[in-house]
Design a protein around this motif. Structure first.
Motif, PDB file in Angstrom:
ATOM      1  N   LEU A  45       0.731  -1.617  -0.188  1.00  0.00           N
ATOM      2  CA  LEU A  45       0.128  -0.233  -0.068  1.00  0.00           C
ATOM      3  C   LEU A  45       1.190   1.342   0.023  1.00  0.00           C
ATOM      4  O   LEU A  45       0.410   2.446  -0.247  1.00  0.00           O
ATOM      5  N   VAL A  46       1.935   1.227   1.135  1.00  0.00           N
ATOM      6  CA  VAL A  46       3.167   2.678   0.470  1.00  0.00           C
ATOM      7  C   VAL A  46       4.191   1.125   0.500  1.00  0.00           C
ATOM      8  O   VAL A  46       4.759   0.591   0.478  1.00  0.00           O
ATOM      9  N   GLU A  47       5.115   2.474  -0.914  1.00  0.00           N
ATOM     10  CA  GLU A  47       6.121   1.568  -1.700  1.00  0.00           C
ATOM     11  C   GLU A  47       6.691   2.944  -1.665  1.00  0.00           C
ATOM     12  O   GLU A  47       6.489   3.873  -2.790  1.00  0.00           O
ATOM     13  N   VAL A  48       8.050   3.142  -1.021  1.00  0.00           N
ATOM     14  CA  VAL A  48       8.532   4.316  -1.450  1.00  0.00           C
ATOM     15  C   VAL A  48      10.907   3.616  -1.325  1.00  0.00           C
ATOM     16  O   VAL A  48      10.787   2.430  -1.285  1.00  0.00           O
ATOM     17  N   SER A  49      11.075   4.456  -2.623  1.00  0.00           N
ATOM     18  CA  SER A  49      12.039   3.789  -2.967  1.00  0.00           C
ATOM     19  C   SER A  49      13.194   5.671  -2.485  1.00  0.00           C
ATOM     20  O   SER A  49      13.093   5.921  -3.500  1.00  0.00           O
ATOM     21  N   GLY A  50      14.895   5.118  -2.300  1.00  0.00           N
ATOM     22  CA  GLY A  50      15.340   6.389  -2.890  1.00  0.00           C
ATOM     23  C   GLY A  50      15.206   8.029  -2.409  1.00  0.00           C
ATOM     24  O   GLY A  50      15.884   8.071  -2.447  1.00  0.00           O
ATOM     25  N   LEU A  51      14.054   7.589  -1.339  1.00  0.00           N
ATOM     26  CA  LEU A  51      13.522   9.095  -0.555  1.00  0.00           C
ATOM     27  C   LEU A  51      14.718   9.801   0.169  1.00  0.00           C
ATOM     28  O   LEU A  51      14.991   9.309   0.888  1.00  0.00           O
ATOM     29  N   THR A  52      13.917  10.468   0.137  1.00  0.00           N
ATOM     30  CA  THR A  52      15.806  12.162   0.238  1.00  0.00           C
ATOM     31  C   THR A  52      14.231  13.471   0.154  1.00  0.00           C
ATOM     32  O   THR A  52      13.512  13.195  -0.852  1.00  0.00           O
ATOM     33  N   LYS A  53      14.654  13.772   1.896  1.00  0.00           N
ATOM     34  CA  LYS A  53      14.400  15.349   1.335  1.00  0.00           C
ATOM     35  C   LYS A  53      15.333  16.258   2.176  1.00  0.00           C
ATOM     36  O   LYS A  53      16.177  16.154   3.142  1.00  0.00           O
ATOM     37  N   ARG A  54      16.231  16.956   1.370  1.00  0.00           N
ATOM     38  CA  ARG A  54      16.889  18.352   2.259  1.00  0.00           C
ATOM     39  C   ARG A  54      16.006  19.481   2.278  1.00  0.00           C
ATOM     40  O   ARG A  54      15.241  20.105   1.414  1.00  0.00           O
ATOM     41  N   TYR A  55      16.254  19.873   3.258  1.00  0.00           N
ATOM     42  CA  TYR A  55      16.400  21.369   3.647  1.00  0.00           C
ATOM     43  C   TYR A  55      17.623  22.034   3.938  1.00  0.00           C
ATOM     44  O   TYR A  55      18.369  21.889   4.592  1.00  0.00           O
ATOM     45  N   GLY A  56      17.823  23.600   3.074  1.00  0.00           N
ATOM     46  CA  GLY A  56      18.676  23.540   2.796  1.00  0.00           C
ATOM     47  C   GLY A  56      20.119  22.557   2.721  1.00  0.00           C
ATOM     48  O   GLY A  56      20.889  21.641   2.638  1.00  0.00           O
ATOM     49  N   GLY A  57      21.063  22.844   4.352  1.00  0.00           N
ATOM     50  CA  GLY A  57      22.329  22.157   4.540  1.00  0.00           C
ATOM     51  C   GLY A  57      21.651  20.690   4.846  1.00  0.00           C
ATOM     52  O   GLY A  57      22.953  20.175   5.353  1.00  0.00           O
ATOM     53  N   THR A  58      20.477  20.534   5.468  1.00  0.00           N
ATOM     54  CA  THR A  58      20.366  19.679   6.403  1.00  0.00           C
ATOM     55  C   THR A  58      19.630  18.358   5.393  1.00  0.00           C
ATOM     56  O   THR A  58      19.224  18.555   5.049  1.00  0.00           O
TER      57      THR A  58
END
Ligand code: ATP
Length: 231
Positions: free
Chosen positions: A4-17
């Motif tokens: 039902l949920v399939e996530v692959s190689g997920l990234t989230k960047r906030y500025g330098g974080t």
């Protein structure tokens, strides 16, 4: 079995974080999946992406076979991300009525969800008179209004006293028993051991390990290193 949920190689960047750093995750139909990690690990950011509140920096995300934010996906997903916002001077019932009207949900369904979260007796009392546990349970009731296949709850027991925690955990187990798929986040090992079928451990934006709850017992050391001890 399609996830039902399939996530692959997920990234989230906030500025330098780099808040989320290459997360892979699959949640299967009917399971209660726990996303376990300490504060700042990236749990809320991941759940916000899954519910379409924010966009990922990169990676692929499928929820109920579609993209987060698609109308069909929103219809089939109920979520409580951070503390739910309700009108303090309206009753729990009237708060749900407003949401139900917006979502085209029947009066009967409102009664059903109030019963499920054990708020029928207090439904006509003002929201401002509710304990934190009751407020959180009303948040779960709101998430259940559309009778969603998938329920996403961000730290549903956070800040609750022991009785509030016990009631919320019982409610989540009930959702699992009635066949609903639940994805929840927590920073408490003991909690996910009690209520989840499978657990993904996240630390500093990365998935460190994934286990069936039975296997988790043999991995206490790894988990305790990644997360604060249960209280
Ligand atoms: P918590 O239990 O404290 O909510 P979490 O595991 O949910 O922790 P996130 O809230 O996803 O963690 O945060 C992951 C990292 O991303 C943290 O370092 C946080 O400071 C950072 N972060 C989250 N949201 C933002 C934002 N809007 N802007 C900048 N940095 C952010």
């Amino acid at each position: 079995m399609d996830a039902l949920v399939e996530v692959s190689g997920l990234t989230k960047r906030y500025g330098g974080t780099l808040a989320v750093d290459g997360v892979d995750l699959k949640v299967l139909p009917g399971e209660v999946y726990g996303f376990l990690g300490p504060n700042g690990a990236g749990k809320t950011t991941t759940l916000r992406i899954l519910t379409g509140l924010i966009a990922p920096t990169s990676g692929t995300v499928r929820v109920l076979g579609g993209r987060p934010g698609d109308a069909a996906v929103l219809k089939g997903t109920g979520s409580m991300i951070e503390s739910p916002a309700f009108y303090p001077y309206l009753s729990g019932l009237d708060n749900l009525r407003l949401l139900a009207e917006y979502a085209g949900v029947s009066r009967q369904r409102i009664d059903e969800v109030l019963e499920l979260v054990d708020l029928t007796d207090r439904a006509k009392d003002r929201f401002s008179t509710y304990s934190l546990g009751m407020k959180q349970r009303l948040g779960v009731a709101a998430a259940l209004l559309k009778d969603p296949e998938l329920v996403i709850l961000d730290e549903p027991t956070n800040g609750l006293d022991p009785a509030g925690m016990r009631d919320m955990r019982r409610l989540i187990r009930e959702l699992g028993t009635e066949g609903r798929t639940v994805l929840l986040s927590s920073h408490l090992l003991g909690e996910v051991q009690q209520i989840c079928d499978r657990v993904g451990i996240i630390n500093a934006g990365r998935m460190v390990a994934e286990h069936n709850v039975d296997e988790l017992r043999g991995e206490q050391e790894l988990v305790v290193r990644a997360t604060p001890k249960d209280t």
